[in-house]
Design a protein around this motif. Sequence first.
Motif, PDB file in Angstrom:
ATOM      1  N   GLU A 260      -7.949   5.732  -6.114  1.00  0.00           N
ATOM      2  CA  GLU A 260      -7.170   4.541  -5.788  1.00  0.00           C
ATOM      3  C   GLU A 260      -7.162   3.579  -6.964  1.00  0.00           C
ATOM      4  OE1 GLU A 260      -8.805   2.332  -2.526  1.00  0.00           O
ATOM      5  OE2 GLU A 260     -10.863   2.760  -3.124  1.00  0.00           O
TER       6      GLU A 260
ATOM      7  N   LYS B 105      -2.970   4.845  -3.780  1.00  0.00           N
ATOM      8  CA  LYS B 105      -4.071   5.789  -3.603  1.00  0.00           C
ATOM      9  C   LYS B 105      -3.537   7.201  -3.452  1.00  0.00           C
ATOM     10  CE  LYS B 105      -4.357   4.715   1.364  1.00  0.00           C
ATOM     11  NZ  LYS B 105      -5.255   4.279   2.457  1.00  0.00           N
ATOM     12  N   THR B 106      -4.354   8.146  -3.856  1.00  0.00           N
ATOM     13  CA  THR B 106      -4.035   9.552  -3.643  1.00  0.00           C
ATOM     14  C   THR B 106      -4.965  10.082  -2.560  1.00  0.00           C
ATOM     15  OG1 THR B 106      -5.574  10.219  -5.418  1.00  0.00           O
ATOM     16  CG2 THR B 106      -3.245   9.916  -6.004  1.00  0.00           C
ATOM     17  N   VAL B 107      -4.407  10.894  -1.690  1.00  0.00           N
ATOM     18  CA  VAL B 107      -5.188  11.471  -0.590  1.00  0.00           C
ATOM     19  C   VAL B 107      -4.929  12.970  -0.554  1.00  0.00           C
ATOM     20  CG1 VAL B 107      -5.177   9.353   0.797  1.00  0.00           C
ATOM     21  CG2 VAL B 107      -3.342  11.013   1.076  1.00  0.00           C
TER      22      VAL B 107
ATOM     23  N   VAL C   2       0.853  -1.192   0.000  1.00  0.00           N
ATOM     24  CA  VAL C   2       0.000   0.000   0.000  1.00  0.00           C
ATOM     25  C   VAL C   2       0.886   1.238   0.000  1.00  0.00           C
ATOM     26  CG1 VAL C   2      -1.816   1.276   1.180  1.00  0.00           C
ATOM     27  CG2 VAL C   2      -1.808  -1.223   1.261  1.00  0.00           C
ATOM     28  N   ARG C   3       0.626   2.139  -0.939  1.00  0.00           N
ATOM     29  CA  ARG C   3       1.390   3.392  -1.028  1.00  0.00           C
ATOM     30  C   ARG C   3       0.431   4.546  -1.282  1.00  0.00           C
ATOM     31  NH1 ARG C   3       3.820   7.489  -0.703  1.00  0.00           N
ATOM     32  NH2 ARG C   3       5.915   7.994  -1.444  1.00  0.00           N
ATOM     33  N   SER C   4       0.561   5.599  -0.476  1.00  0.00           N
ATOM     34  CA  SER C   4      -0.302   6.777  -0.599  1.00  0.00           C
ATOM     35  C   SER C   4       0.498   7.963  -1.123  1.00  0.00           C
ATOM     36  CB  SER C   4      -0.926   7.130   0.756  1.00  0.00           C
ATOM     37  OG  SER C   4      -1.734   6.076   1.219  1.00  0.00           O
TER      38      SER C   4
ATOM     39  N   SER D 212      -7.477  13.521   6.451  1.00  0.00           N
ATOM     40  CA  SER D 212      -6.989  12.991   5.180  1.00  0.00           C
ATOM     41  C   SER D 212      -8.130  12.255   4.487  1.00  0.00           C
ATOM     42  CB  SER D 212      -5.822  12.041   5.416  1.00  0.00           C
ATOM     43  OG  SER D 212      -5.279  11.599   4.207  1.00  0.00           O
TER      44      SER D 212
ATOM     45  N   ASP E 268       0.258  12.167  -1.436  1.00  0.00           N
ATOM     46  CA  ASP E 268      -0.447  13.364  -0.981  1.00  0.00           C
ATOM     47  C   ASP E 268      -0.611  14.322  -2.163  1.00  0.00           C
ATOM     48  OD1 ASP E 268      -1.552  15.488   0.334  1.00  0.00           O
ATOM     49  OD2 ASP E 268       0.115  15.836   1.686  1.00  0.00           O
TER      50      ASP E 268
ATOM     51  N   LEU F 234      -9.647  10.256   0.993  1.00  0.00           N
ATOM     52  CA  LEU F 234      -9.269   9.493  -0.196  1.00  0.00           C
ATOM     53  C   LEU F 234      -9.704  10.241  -1.453  1.00  0.00           C
ATOM     54  CD1 LEU F 234      -8.160   6.831  -1.412  1.00  0.00           C
ATOM     55  CD2 LEU F 234     -10.492   5.945  -1.289  1.00  0.00           C
TER      56      LEU F 234
END
Length: 247
Positions: free
Chosen positions: A146, A120-122, A46-48, A141, A50, A143
Amino acid sequence: MKQWPYHFQSSMSNVLVIVAALMAIFLVIYGLYRILRNPFHYPYFVRSFDVSRKRNVDIEDYIDKYLCSEFGWNCIVEHHNTIINWKKRTESYIQTCILKKRRTRQLYEIIDDNFAFRFKTVRDQTRYRQQNYVKTSYKVSVLDSEIAVDWDWLVQRHRKLERIGFEATLKEYHSRDQRRQMTKELRQQIMKRDHYTCQNCGKYMPDGVGLQIDHIIPISKGGKTVASNLQVLCSKCNGRKGNRRTT
């Protein structure tokens, strides 16, 4: 000393027996649940990213940038090996397990190789709370988007990025509007790389005034806005060059 009536003592004994029986049943059910439940947990990656205060976000662009970095690609390769080792350890455990058939079925129920890598982008959103007539802000934060992909998808994308030297994302490299890819950060990067010196006449201009960023292969002839196709020229040399390719 006060003595409770016999029928009351009998009722209390019956209540205690019922409570003890219920406790025993609960412990048996809980024990069975612990034994029969699925003990396996698939190790997702899992990688987010920003993306606060950014518009028109394309999550694949951020994945490409992550793959272009040596750190990002190494993390993905390392996690791929982690998944392989986890499968080996789990299968070895199943061979020595009493509930072999059940555990085998439970393992294959949770294996999710097609969506093993999740991105995913947050973005941060400001919210407010009010207490004692005082309003205070706080950030949460949220979502934004994704995507979940498999190992092969990442390998193929990494190979495509490798073919263009990891100099840009695939979207940026194949964009029809290459001039739009010339960002302030990229200009500064080329200036520093070329030491604020015209690559044609050798004129050194440390303040950057009078220097321009030139496409070695012009955009009109298929040139890309990537570092390897850019150079610093003074305004005079750039004007002389025009739309010709630098040799």
